[in-house]
Scaffold this motif. Structure first.
Motif, PDB file in Angstrom:
ATOM      1  N   ASP A 177       0.870  -1.178   0.000  1.00 43.62           N
ATOM      2  CA  ASP A 177       0.000   0.000   0.000  1.00 43.62           C
ATOM      3  C   ASP A 177       0.903   1.223   0.000  1.00 43.62           C
ATOM      4  N   VAL A 178       0.314   2.392  -0.120  1.00 42.54           N
ATOM      5  CA  VAL A 178       1.107   3.623  -0.137  1.00 42.54           C
ATOM      6  C   VAL A 178       0.954   4.394   1.166  1.00 42.54           C
ATOM      7  N   LEU A 179       0.385   3.767   2.192  1.00 45.96           N
ATOM      8  CA  LEU A 179       0.140   4.453   3.455  1.00 45.96           C
ATOM      9  C   LEU A 179       1.380   5.142   4.018  1.00 45.96           C
ATOM     10  N   PRO A 180       2.560   4.497   4.022  1.00 51.93           N
ATOM     11  CA  PRO A 180       3.717   5.188   4.610  1.00 51.93           C
ATOM     12  C   PRO A 180       3.974   6.554   3.993  1.00 51.93           C
ATOM     13  N   TRP A 181       3.644   6.722   2.723  1.00 52.49           N
ATOM     14  CA  TRP A 181       3.929   7.982   2.042  1.00 52.49           C
ATOM     15  C   TRP A 181       2.783   8.984   2.150  1.00 52.49           C
ATOM     16  N   THR A 182       1.666   8.590   2.716  1.00 56.81           N
ATOM     17  CA  THR A 182       0.521   9.500   2.804  1.00 56.81           C
ATOM     18  C   THR A 182       0.137   9.853   4.232  1.00 56.81           C
ATOM     19  N   MET A 183       0.600   9.073   5.209  1.00 58.50           N
ATOM     20  CA  MET A 183       0.210   9.329   6.582  1.00 58.50           C
ATOM     21  C   MET A 183       0.970  10.514   7.149  1.00 58.50           C
ATOM     22  N   GLU A 226      -2.909   3.727  -6.836  1.00 57.43           N
ATOM     23  CA  GLU A 226      -2.349   4.657  -5.844  1.00 57.43           C
ATOM     24  C   GLU A 226      -0.844   4.805  -6.026  1.00 57.43           C
ATOM     25  N   GLY A 227      -0.174   3.724  -6.411  1.00 55.55           N
ATOM     26  CA  GLY A 227       1.265   3.816  -6.657  1.00 55.55           C
ATOM     27  C   GLY A 227       1.587   4.772  -7.786  1.00 55.55           C
ATOM     28  N   VAL A 228       0.773   4.739  -8.840  1.00 52.73           N
ATOM     29  CA  VAL A 228       0.970   5.662  -9.958  1.00 52.73           C
ATOM     30  C   VAL A 228       0.644   7.087  -9.550  1.00 52.73           C
ATOM     31  N   GLU A 229      -0.461   7.271  -8.842  1.00 50.17           N
ATOM     32  CA  GLU A 229      -0.917   8.616  -8.486  1.00 50.17           C
ATOM     33  C   GLU A 229      -0.064   9.254  -7.398  1.00 50.17           C
ATOM     34  N   VAL A 230       0.222   8.485  -6.341  1.00 50.17           N
ATOM     35  CA  VAL A 230       0.904   9.054  -5.175  1.00 50.17           C
ATOM     36  C   VAL A 230       2.420   9.032  -5.331  1.00 50.17           C
ATOM     37  N   LEU A 231       2.955   7.939  -5.865  1.00 53.88           N
ATOM     38  CA  LEU A 231       4.409   7.788  -5.943  1.00 53.88           C
ATOM     39  C   LEU A 231       4.976   8.157  -7.303  1.00 53.88           C
ATOM     40  N   GLY A 232       4.114   8.298  -8.293  1.00 53.06           N
ATOM     41  CA  GLY A 232       4.591   8.646  -9.623  1.00 53.06           C
ATOM     42  C   GLY A 232       5.188   7.479 -10.384  1.00 53.06           C
ATOM     43  N   LEU A 233       4.788   6.244 -10.057  1.00 51.36           N
ATOM     44  CA  LEU A 233       5.336   5.074 -10.729  1.00 51.36           C
ATOM     45  C   LEU A 233       4.919   5.036 -12.195  1.00 51.36           C
ATOM     46  N   ASP A 234       5.782   4.470 -13.022  1.00 51.69           N
ATOM     47  CA  ASP A 234       5.487   4.280 -14.436  1.00 51.69           C
ATOM     48  C   ASP A 234       4.472   3.150 -14.572  1.00 51.69           C
ATOM     49  N   PRO A 235       3.281   3.411 -15.121  1.00 51.47           N
ATOM     50  CA  PRO A 235       2.264   2.356 -15.231  1.00 51.47           C
ATOM     51  C   PRO A 235       2.755   1.120 -15.978  1.00 51.47           C
ATOM     52  N   GLU A 266      -7.588  -0.745   2.816  1.00 49.43           N
ATOM     53  CA  GLU A 266      -6.851  -1.997   2.810  1.00 49.43           C
ATOM     54  C   GLU A 266      -6.154  -2.113   1.460  1.00 49.43           C
ATOM     55  N   GLY A 267      -4.839  -2.343   1.480  1.00 49.98           N
ATOM     56  CA  GLY A 267      -4.127  -2.505   0.225  1.00 49.98           C
ATOM     57  C   GLY A 267      -4.622  -3.709  -0.552  1.00 49.98           C
ATOM     58  N   PHE A 268      -4.903  -4.801   0.167  1.00 47.06           N
ATOM     59  CA  PHE A 268      -5.489  -5.983  -0.453  1.00 47.06           C
ATOM     60  C   PHE A 268      -6.735  -6.409   0.310  1.00 47.06           C
ATOM     61  N   GLY A 269      -6.576  -6.834   1.563  1.00 49.09           N
ATOM     62  CA  GLY A 269      -7.711  -7.284   2.359  1.00 49.09           C
ATOM     63  C   GLY A 269      -7.675  -8.773   2.607  1.00 49.09           C
ATOM     64  N   LEU A 270      -6.533  -9.259   3.085  1.00 48.01           N
ATOM     65  CA  LEU A 270      -6.356 -10.700   3.263  1.00 48.01           C
ATOM     66  C   LEU A 270      -7.346 -11.268   4.273  1.00 48.01           C
ATOM     67  N   THR A 271      -7.679 -10.512   5.313  1.00 48.24           N
ATOM     68  CA  THR A 271      -8.673 -10.971   6.286  1.00 48.24           C
ATOM     69  C   THR A 271     -10.006 -11.266   5.607  1.00 48.24           C
ATOM     70  N   ALA A 272     -10.398 -10.418   4.668  1.00 49.42           N
ATOM     71  CA  ALA A 272     -11.658 -10.635   3.945  1.00 49.42           C
ATOM     72  C   ALA A 272     -11.611 -11.945   3.182  1.00 49.42           C
ATOM     73  N   LEU A 273     -10.507 -12.210   2.511  1.00 47.26           N
ATOM     74  CA  LEU A 273     -10.387 -13.432   1.718  1.00 47.26           C
ATOM     75  C   LEU A 273     -10.439 -14.665   2.617  1.00 47.26           C
ATOM     76  N   GLU A 274      -9.731 -14.623   3.730  1.00 51.11           N
ATOM     77  CA  GLU A 274      -9.719 -15.763   4.653  1.00 51.11           C
ATOM     78  C   GLU A 274     -11.109 -16.010   5.246  1.00 51.11           C
ATOM     79  N   ALA A 275     -11.771 -14.928   5.630  1.00 48.83           N
ATOM     80  CA  ALA A 275     -13.111 -15.068   6.209  1.00 48.83           C
ATOM     81  C   ALA A 275     -14.073 -15.693   5.209  1.00 48.83           C
ATOM     82  N   MET A 276     -14.055 -15.188   3.979  1.00 46.20           N
ATOM     83  CA  MET A 276     -14.944 -15.748   2.957  1.00 46.20           C
ATOM     84  C   MET A 276     -14.593 -17.205   2.680  1.00 46.20           C
ATOM     85  N   GLY A 277     -13.303 -17.503   2.630  1.00 49.02           N
ATOM     86  CA  GLY A 277     -12.886 -18.874   2.379  1.00 49.02           C
ATOM     87  C   GLY A 277     -13.376 -19.844   3.427  1.00 49.02           C
TER      88      GLY A 277
END
Length: 375
Positions: free
Chosen positions: A113-119, A154-163, A284-295
């Motif tokens: 996620d890009v949280l470290p650069w936005t918090m 968010e990586g492209v928008e916030v960090l300027g990454l090359d798509p 949530e950058g991904f949401g692994l808890t959501a995937l595990e719960a649904m699984g």
């Protein structure tokens, strides 16, 4: 934005790709968080493949202090020497950090996620400077793996990454997270003081306060339920946040059970027994808890934020982030309308089955090949 690697340039290298993974996240507090699960699971899957030779750089001892710059400095003496020793084609930074002393164009970095650069940082001068340095270095990496399309954007928008250098490779869930009940599920729940009967479940680190997670909103929602008195079970590494939440819950008369960090088999048993799993995160950058719960077939209530809507599809109830009334209404629906809970228990495993660590590893190797083809 590319969801699959680009292939222009030279033909990919023949034979197994030789990769050194910076697995330093497994030696610090991240080991019990989502990043640690990602690192362990991907390493395990890559080691089962014939087209990769993988070595991991993991410090033998934890860093002297849990700070971004300190953890990074603690791990760097291991990575490049190991890559030189094994004549690595690439180095893979598994936890959002490019490594030192290795060409950036021969590095793949997973961005969670890009949280470290936005918090808003109140950590003196070192942490902001460290993050600024890594932001610049990410721009030169051979490829960045984003764990979701939301993180890629968010990586492209916030960090300027090359798509063109950003590749979406989603996470997955371990085999332990299944909707099939195990004979010892009840015993495992009882061992962490979770009694049989209805309970609500939240999973995440409790070491420090993270306002993204919406724990205060959960407490507020529990105070306005039509079906009050249901215990709230919190699973995750303990720390200052667990003490703060315990105090707040006691003042509101909420019955709280904190299990601490638990093994996957116990966590799966807790998912399977839950009346509902709550994930009202603002991000949530991904949401692994959501995937595990649904699984595990648990009725899931998640916030309509970042990657969560795309991830859960129709396998969860989505609520407005930050709205305790919406969260309370969704909890009441799951508890008071059997058809709602039944639908979620049926759809969740079907949605989660679309993700596998085998596929994650396959896509990761495609990114490796793409980087080598463009050197």
């Amino acid at each position: 934005m590319r969801s699959t690697p680009y292939t222009r340039g030279r033909m990919p290298k023949a034979g197994p790709v030789r990769v050194v993974a910076d697995a330093s996240a497994l030696a610090d507090n991240r080991a019990t968080a989502g990043i640690g699960r990602y690192a362990r699971s991907l390493i395990e899957e890559l080691r089962q493949r014939d087209d990769v030779r993988l070595w991991t750089a993991t410090p033998r001892w934890p860093p002297p202090r849990e700070a971004w710059a300190v953890r990074f400095a603690w791990s760097q003496p291991l990575v490049a020497p190991l890559a030189v020793l094994h004549r690595a084609d690439l180095v893979h930074g598994l936890a959002s950090d490019p490594v030192l002393f290795w060409p950036l164009r021969r590095q793949v970095v997973t961005l969670h996620d890009v949280l470290p650069w936005t918090m808003v940082l109140r950590a003196g001068r070192i942490t902001p400077r460290y993050l600024a340095m890594q932001r610049r270095r990410l721009l030169g990496c051979g490829a960045v793996i984003a764990v979701s399309q939301a993180t890629a954007d968010e990586g492209v928008e916030v960090l300027g990454l090359d798509p063109a250098r950003v590749h979406v490779v989603p996470e997955a869930m371990a085999a332990a997270f299944s909707a099939v009940e195990e004979p010892d599920d009840t015993e495992r729940r009882r061992a962490v003081d979770v009694a049989e009967g209805p309970y609500l479940l939240w999973v995440g680190s409790m070491r420090a306060h993270d306002p993204r997670k919406g724990l205060d909103g959960i407490l507020e929602a529990l105070g306005s339920l039509r079906h009050p008195g249901v215990p709230l079970v919190l699973v995750g590494a303990r720390g200052a946040e667990s003490e703060r939440v315990a105090t707040a819950a006691a003042s509101l008369g909420i019955q709280l059970v904190q299990t601490g960090f638990v093994a996957d088999a116990t966590l799966a048993a807790l998912y399977r027994g839950a009346t509902a799993v709550l994930l009202p995160s603002h991000h949530e950058g991904f949401g692994l808890t959501a995937l595990e719960a649904m699984g595990c077939g648990a009725p899931l209530i998640a916030a309509r934020s970042a990657n969560l809507p795309l991830l859960v599809g129709d396998g969860a109830l989505l609520v407005t982030p930050g709205s305790s009334s919406a969260l309370a209404g969704a909890i009441d629906a799951v508890m008071g309308e059997p058809e709602v809970a039944a639908r979620l228990r049926e759809r969740g495993p079907a949605v989660a089955a679309q993700y596998s660590w085998k596929r994650t590893a396959e896509l990761t190797v495609e990114v490796y090949r793409a980087v080598l083809s463009n050197l």
